[in-house]
Design a protein around this motif. Structure first.
Motif, PDB file in Angstrom:
ATOM      1  N   TYR A 171       1.072  -1.299   6.366  1.00 26.42           N
ATOM      2  CA  TYR A 171       0.432  -0.030   6.711  1.00 26.42           C
ATOM      3  C   TYR A 171       0.478   0.964   5.557  1.00 26.42           C
ATOM      4  CZ  TYR A 171       0.035  -1.580  11.541  1.00 26.42           C
ATOM      5  OH  TYR A 171      -0.290  -2.264  12.672  1.00 26.42           O
ATOM      6  N   SER A 172       1.609   1.006   4.842  1.00 26.58           N
ATOM      7  CA  SER A 172       1.692   1.923   3.701  1.00 26.58           C
ATOM      8  C   SER A 172       0.747   1.488   2.578  1.00 26.58           C
ATOM      9  CB  SER A 172       3.126   2.005   3.189  1.00 26.58           C
ATOM     10  OG  SER A 172       3.557   0.743   2.730  1.00 26.58           O
ATOM     11  N   THR A 173       0.614   0.200   2.360  1.00 25.40           N
ATOM     12  CA  THR A 173      -0.312  -0.298   1.334  1.00 25.40           C
ATOM     13  C   THR A 173      -1.751   0.014   1.704  1.00 25.40           C
ATOM     14  OG1 THR A 173       1.227  -2.085   0.822  1.00 25.40           O
ATOM     15  CG2 THR A 173      -1.030  -2.344   0.044  1.00 25.40           C
ATOM     16  N   LEU A 174      -2.096  -0.168   2.974  1.00 29.66           N
ATOM     17  CA  LEU A 174      -3.467   0.119   3.405  1.00 29.66           C
ATOM     18  C   LEU A 174      -3.782   1.607   3.292  1.00 29.66           C
ATOM     19  CD1 LEU A 174      -3.838  -2.221   6.506  1.00 29.66           C
ATOM     20  CD2 LEU A 174      -4.648  -2.584   4.186  1.00 29.66           C
ATOM     21  N   LEU A 175      -2.821   2.459   3.623  1.00 28.02           N
ATOM     22  CA  LEU A 175      -3.036   3.893   3.468  1.00 28.02           C
ATOM     23  C   LEU A 175      -3.258   4.274   2.004  1.00 28.02           C
ATOM     24  CD1 LEU A 175      -0.529   5.500   5.984  1.00 28.02           C
ATOM     25  CD2 LEU A 175      -3.015   5.680   6.004  1.00 28.02           C
ATOM     26  N   GLU A 176      -2.460   3.702   1.113  1.00 28.18           N
ATOM     27  CA  GLU A 176      -2.604   3.987  -0.312  1.00 28.18           C
ATOM     28  C   GLU A 176      -3.947   3.497  -0.854  1.00 28.18           C
ATOM     29  OE1 GLU A 176       0.751   2.277  -2.261  1.00 28.18           O
ATOM     30  OE2 GLU A 176       2.163   3.577  -1.227  1.00 28.18           O
ATOM     31  N   LEU A 177      -4.365   2.315  -0.398  1.00 24.54           N
ATOM     32  CA  LEU A 177      -5.659   1.795  -0.850  1.00 24.54           C
ATOM     33  C   LEU A 177      -6.808   2.640  -0.336  1.00 24.54           C
ATOM     34  CD1 LEU A 177      -5.156  -2.066  -0.548  1.00 24.54           C
ATOM     35  CD2 LEU A 177      -5.491  -0.755  -2.639  1.00 24.54           C
ATOM     36  N   ASN A 178      -6.731   3.091   0.924  1.00 22.01           N
ATOM     37  CA  ASN A 178      -7.806   3.949   1.459  1.00 22.01           C
ATOM     38  C   ASN A 178      -7.872   5.284   0.741  1.00 22.01           C
ATOM     39  OD1 ASN A 178      -9.226   2.475   3.419  1.00 22.01           O
ATOM     40  ND2 ASN A 178      -7.554   2.712   4.886  1.00 22.01           N
ATOM     41  N   VAL A 179      -6.714   5.834   0.347  1.00 24.59           N
ATOM     42  CA  VAL A 179      -6.704   7.107  -0.375  1.00 24.59           C
ATOM     43  C   VAL A 179      -7.306   6.926  -1.772  1.00 24.59           C
ATOM     44  CG1 VAL A 179      -5.166   8.816  -1.429  1.00 24.59           C
ATOM     45  CG2 VAL A 179      -4.830   8.112   0.931  1.00 24.59           C
ATOM     46  N   CYS A 180      -7.062   5.801  -2.401  1.00 27.71           N
ATOM     47  CA  CYS A 180      -7.533   5.556  -3.767  1.00 27.71           C
ATOM     48  C   CYS A 180      -9.039   5.316  -3.831  1.00 27.71           C
ATOM     49  CB  CYS A 180      -6.801   4.390  -4.393  1.00 27.71           C
ATOM     50  SG  CYS A 180      -5.076   4.758  -4.710  1.00 27.71           S
TER      51      CYS A 180
END
Length: 181
Positions: A171-180
């Motif tokens: 979930y943290s990786t997906l959030l970071e990818l969506n922000v980027c």
């Protein structure tokens, strides 16, 4: 003061495959089971296990002579994969095998996710491998979980072992990818 709006979207991730393993605490006669069960493939010269595909239960079940059972296939949850394993072992009990399940564990699970936009290499925040001559996607690993990111935004996640992996890593990786993006 400036006010910033942060768009938070729900992360929708679809589990695509769950592999569950257990011990049956008995030895199995695979040749006798192959004759007694329906939708079974058993060829000991090619593969030492019995492959069983039950129509109502779904997925594939691998039975081995030493009493190990693996069950894999499309599941929406990890609990559904464990329930499927229990249903296969229950059918073995009905066929006369004296089986009891123990050491039930999830070997691995995989999932898919669709990012909101297209991916560009300069915006990915992780160390990654990209070899377009071999495979047209970006691959990176975080804490033992492998991510394959296609430029269309499709993301394949493999190596999930526990539900803690979902919360702490994915979930943290997906959030970071969506922000980027």
């Amino acid at each position: 003061k400036r006010k910033y709006r942060i768009r938070v979207s729900f992360i929708v991730m679809q589990l695509t495959n769950v592999v569950v393993q257990a011990r049956l605490n008995c030895d199995l006669d695979l040749r006798a089971l192959a004759n007694a069960l329906v939708n079974v493939r058993y060829d000991p010269s090619r593969f030492s296990g019995l492959i069983w595909q039950h129509r109502n239960i779904g997925g594939n079940c691998l039975l081995f002579a030493n009493g190990k059972i693996n069950c894999n296939g499309k599941c929406d949850t990890i609990q559904l994969g464990v329930r499927r394993l229990r249903r296969y072992s229950r059918l073995l009990q009905r066929k006369g095998c004296h089986v009891t399940l123990s050491h039930v564990r999830v070997l691995t699970a995989s999932a898919s996710h669709r990012l909101d936009g297209r991916v560009t290499l300069d915006r990915i925040p992780y160390d990654f491998r990209y070899e377009p001559e071999l495979f047209p996607a970006v691959m990176f690993t975080r804490k033992g979980i492998h991510f394959t990111l296609h430029f269309s935004g499709a993301l394949l996640i493999t190596g999930i072992k526990t539900s803690r992996d979902l919360q702490n890593v994915i979930y943290s990786t997906l959030l970071e990818l969506n922000v980027c993006l």
